[in-house]
Each structure stands twice: as structure tokens, then as C-alpha cells.
Scaffold this active site. Sequence first.
Site, PDB file in Angstrom:
ATOM      1  N   LYS A 144       0.016   4.275  -0.489  1.00  0.00           N
ATOM      2  CA  LYS A 144      -0.678   5.477   0.005  1.00  0.00           C
ATOM      3  C   LYS A 144      -0.398   6.637  -0.973  1.00  0.00           C
ATOM      4  O   LYS A 144      -0.535   6.434  -2.178  1.00  0.00           O
ATOM      5  CB  LYS A 144      -0.263   5.776   1.436  1.00  0.00           C
ATOM      6  CG  LYS A 144      -0.392   4.529   2.317  1.00  0.00           C
ATOM      7  CD  LYS A 144      -0.167   4.746   3.768  1.00  0.00           C
ATOM      8  CE  LYS A 144      -0.149   3.403   4.474  1.00  0.00           C
ATOM      9  NZ  LYS A 144      -0.190   3.495   5.924  1.00  0.00           N
ATOM     10  N   ASN A 184       0.865  -1.182   0.000  1.00  0.00           N
ATOM     11  CA  ASN A 184       0.000   0.000   0.000  1.00  0.00           C
ATOM     12  C   ASN A 184       0.901   1.232   0.000  1.00  0.00           C
ATOM     13  O   ASN A 184       1.461   1.597   1.026  1.00  0.00           O
ATOM     14  CB  ASN A 184      -0.906  -0.014   1.242  1.00  0.00           C
ATOM     15  CG  ASN A 184      -1.814   1.193   1.296  1.00  0.00           C
ATOM     16  OD1 ASN A 184      -1.930   1.936   0.324  1.00  0.00           O
ATOM     17  ND2 ASN A 184      -2.487   1.384   2.430  1.00  0.00           N
ATOM     18  N   GLU A 199      -6.363  -5.188  10.374  1.00  0.00           N
ATOM     19  CA  GLU A 199      -5.299  -4.220  10.666  1.00  0.00           C
ATOM     20  C   GLU A 199      -5.585  -3.509  11.983  1.00  0.00           C
ATOM     21  O   GLU A 199      -6.406  -2.585  12.019  1.00  0.00           O
ATOM     22  CB  GLU A 199      -5.229  -3.171   9.551  1.00  0.00           C
ATOM     23  CG  GLU A 199      -4.933  -3.739   8.185  1.00  0.00           C
ATOM     24  CD  GLU A 199      -4.279  -2.693   7.296  1.00  0.00           C
ATOM     25  OE1 GLU A 199      -3.066  -2.780   7.102  1.00  0.00           O
ATOM     26  OE2 GLU A 199      -4.965  -1.797   6.818  1.00  0.00           O
ATOM     27  N   SER A 241       2.606  -2.593  10.399  1.00  0.00           N
ATOM     28  CA  SER A 241       4.042  -2.660  10.691  1.00  0.00           C
ATOM     29  C   SER A 241       4.662  -4.019  10.357  1.00  0.00           C
ATOM     30  O   SER A 241       5.563  -4.484  11.057  1.00  0.00           O
ATOM     31  CB  SER A 241       4.315  -2.273  12.145  1.00  0.00           C
ATOM     32  OG  SER A 241       3.947  -0.938  12.372  1.00  0.00           O
ATOM     33  N   GLU A 252      -7.088   4.635   7.562  1.00  0.00           N
ATOM     34  CA  GLU A 252      -6.871   6.071   7.309  1.00  0.00           C
ATOM     35  C   GLU A 252      -8.078   6.706   6.629  1.00  0.00           C
ATOM     36  O   GLU A 252      -8.359   7.891   6.820  1.00  0.00           O
ATOM     37  CB  GLU A 252      -5.585   6.261   6.484  1.00  0.00           C
ATOM     38  CG  GLU A 252      -4.355   5.993   7.339  1.00  0.00           C
ATOM     39  CD  GLU A 252      -3.184   5.367   6.601  1.00  0.00           C
ATOM     40  OE1 GLU A 252      -3.131   5.422   5.362  1.00  0.00           O
ATOM     41  OE2 GLU A 252      -2.318   4.795   7.288  1.00  0.00           O
ATOM     42  N   HIS A 272      -9.968   1.324   4.534  1.00  0.00           N
ATOM     43  CA  HIS A 272      -8.684   1.402   5.242  1.00  0.00           C
ATOM     44  C   HIS A 272      -8.838   2.319   6.456  1.00  0.00           C
ATOM     45  O   HIS A 272      -9.566   3.315   6.422  1.00  0.00           O
ATOM     46  CB  HIS A 272      -7.604   1.941   4.291  1.00  0.00           C
ATOM     47  CG  HIS A 272      -6.227   1.853   4.858  1.00  0.00           C
ATOM     48  ND1 HIS A 272      -5.728   2.805   5.716  1.00  0.00           N
ATOM     49  CD2 HIS A 272      -5.258   0.917   4.721  1.00  0.00           C
ATOM     50  CE1 HIS A 272      -4.490   2.466   6.071  1.00  0.00           C
ATOM     51  NE2 HIS A 272      -4.184   1.315   5.479  1.00  0.00           N
ATOM     52  N   GLY A 332       1.615   1.797  10.794  1.00  0.00           N
ATOM     53  CA  GLY A 332       2.600   2.871  10.740  1.00  0.00           C
ATOM     54  C   GLY A 332       3.333   3.133  12.046  1.00  0.00           C
ATOM     55  O   GLY A 332       4.105   4.083  12.147  1.00  0.00           O
TER      56      GLY A 332
HETATM   57  C1  PEP Z   1      -1.255   0.035   5.995  1.00  0.00           C
HETATM   58  O1  PEP Z   1      -1.249   1.219   5.699  1.00  0.00           O
HETATM   59  O2  PEP Z   1      -2.198  -0.681   5.672  1.00  0.00           O
HETATM   60  C2  PEP Z   1      -0.124  -0.485   6.750  1.00  0.00           C
HETATM   61  C3  PEP Z   1      -0.204  -1.701   7.190  1.00  0.00           C
HETATM   62  O3  PEP Z   1       0.953   0.354   6.932  1.00  0.00           O
HETATM   63  P1  PEP Z   1       2.337  -0.046   7.689  1.00  0.00           P
HETATM   64  O4  PEP Z   1       2.795  -1.344   7.087  1.00  0.00           O
HETATM   65  O5  PEP Z   1       3.238   1.085   7.396  1.00  0.00           O
HETATM   66  O6  PEP Z   1       2.001  -0.195   9.135  1.00  0.00           O
END
Ligand code: PEP
Length: 266
Positions: free
Chosen positions: A17, A15, A173, A219, A103, A101, A179
Site C-alpha cells: 500500500k 501489498n 478478498e 488478514s 480500497e 482493490h 486489515g
Molecule cells: C490487502 O490489502 O489486500 C490485505 C489483504 O490486507 P491485510 O492482509 O492487511 O488484511
Amino acid sequence: MTTYKNCRIPFVVANWKINKLQGQVFDYLEKVNQQVPDSSVVETGIAAQDIFLADMVRETENSPIHVVAENVHWQDAGAYTGETSPRALADLGVTYVLIGHFERRKFFNETDATVNLKVMAALRNGLKPIVDIDEDMSVYTQSMEAQPAVAQVAAALAGVSVDQIRNVTIAYEPTWAIGSGEAASAQQAQKAAQLIRQTLAQLYSPSIAEKIRILYGGSVDINNAAQIMGQADIDGVLVGRAALDPEQFLSLVAIAQQTSSSQPAD
Ligand code: PEP
């Protein structure tokens, strides 16, 4: 519930972003396009901003990589300035779309209701939704049960038929892991994924639930991916930061390939 991991093809999704510029998109694809395995072994996808999707579809024409949109509107067409039509995405050759998501929920008022509308719109147009299920740490630490995740699954999938659910991927998630540099432990992730699969079994049937992929996101990196993907109910990863680097993306895909050929850790 016993799970039969080997009936599900692992799936690794980057992803990006809004982190890439056009030149970086081309560089990245050039590095990974021919290095990923066939989709029958490990499926791979890259989620990017809408402005790059047409280029990406063209650049991945001879690669197994799927192009993934990061969002979609719930109407096929009409007066919705600034939104992206699911019909237009499908017409472009985009395969998957991230829906709900964390965000999007946090910064753009995405709700369970709009997530559901978007899931239905994607399926109606032949796009495959990757439905994000998040989870708040405060609730998690109080109960150690992923109850909000269960409620979100049911809300996101309301009205999705038995035929349609086969095209849905769930991405679990935890909000606190996205993040943050602090991934859920493999055991925490497995526990939540198992609960989500049980929910799918109740909503559909145990045999259908066995075929639906559940990804973990938050992460993930090359140090924790093997343990996480080694869990019985986790069929891949959704990766932000680590997958910005093409070499790391390829390493994660290689780890998915290795873990899928070994016994899941129960
Ligand atoms: C995400 O944005 O879905 C995500 C998992 O980001 P990160 O791997 O940076 O935590």
C-alpha cells in the site's frame, strides 16, 4: 467440480500500500531477493507505490520476485494528469498490476466498469492483472453465498478472451477481513473460491477455469496461511499487514511451498 490444484503454481503477493519509505524498500528487497524460490515453484510479487517501481525493477533484476503496481489507468497515454499509464508500467518492466482493490473501490470510486477497462488496458499492454473481487459482510452473512463475488468476476472480465484469461489472477478478498485482523475461515474462503472457479468455468470452460489462480486476501498471517492455502481452490495469498515484515513474507512463501507439495484439503 473437481479441482486440480497442482496445475497451478502458488502465488504469494505482498501489498505494501503506501506504507514504505525508499530506504525501507531497499532494505526489504535486500532481505528477500535471494531467499524466495524459483517462480516455477512459488511465484512471489510485491505491490508498491508507483514512485518505487523503477527502483524495484532494478533491484529485483536477478531475483524471481515480480514487481506489482497497485493501480493503473485504462488509457495507454494522453491527458490524464496524475494517472499511471499501463504502457509505461510495462515498458518499465513491471509484471503484474492489482486492479480493483477494495480500497480503490471504497476511497477512489473504482467501479466494476472501471475495473473492466483497467483489466483490458493491462492485458493489451502485456501486464498481468490481479483482479480483486471483494465481498460485503452484510450480504455474506445474510445468504452465506458469495453472490456479489460472482457478479464482480463477470463484470471485471467482460471482453477478456480465452487467450487473455490465462494471464489473469483473481484475488478474493472479503471486505470485512481486509486489515481487520479477522481472516475468513479456510472453509469460507474455499467456498467463495470454489464459486468463483465455477463462474470462470461458465464464462470460459472447466479446463480453462482449472488453470486460473485464485488467491485469498484478508488478514492472512503466518498462523492461518497454511490452512487457507491448503484449500483445493486457493492458490496463494494477497497479504497486506503481515507482509510489511520481510521475515513474515518469507515465512508465507515457505508455507505456500509446503502446502503446494501436500494434498489439498477438500
Ligand atoms: C490487502 O490489502 O489486500 C490485505 C489483504 O490486507 P491485510 O492482509 O492487511 O488484511
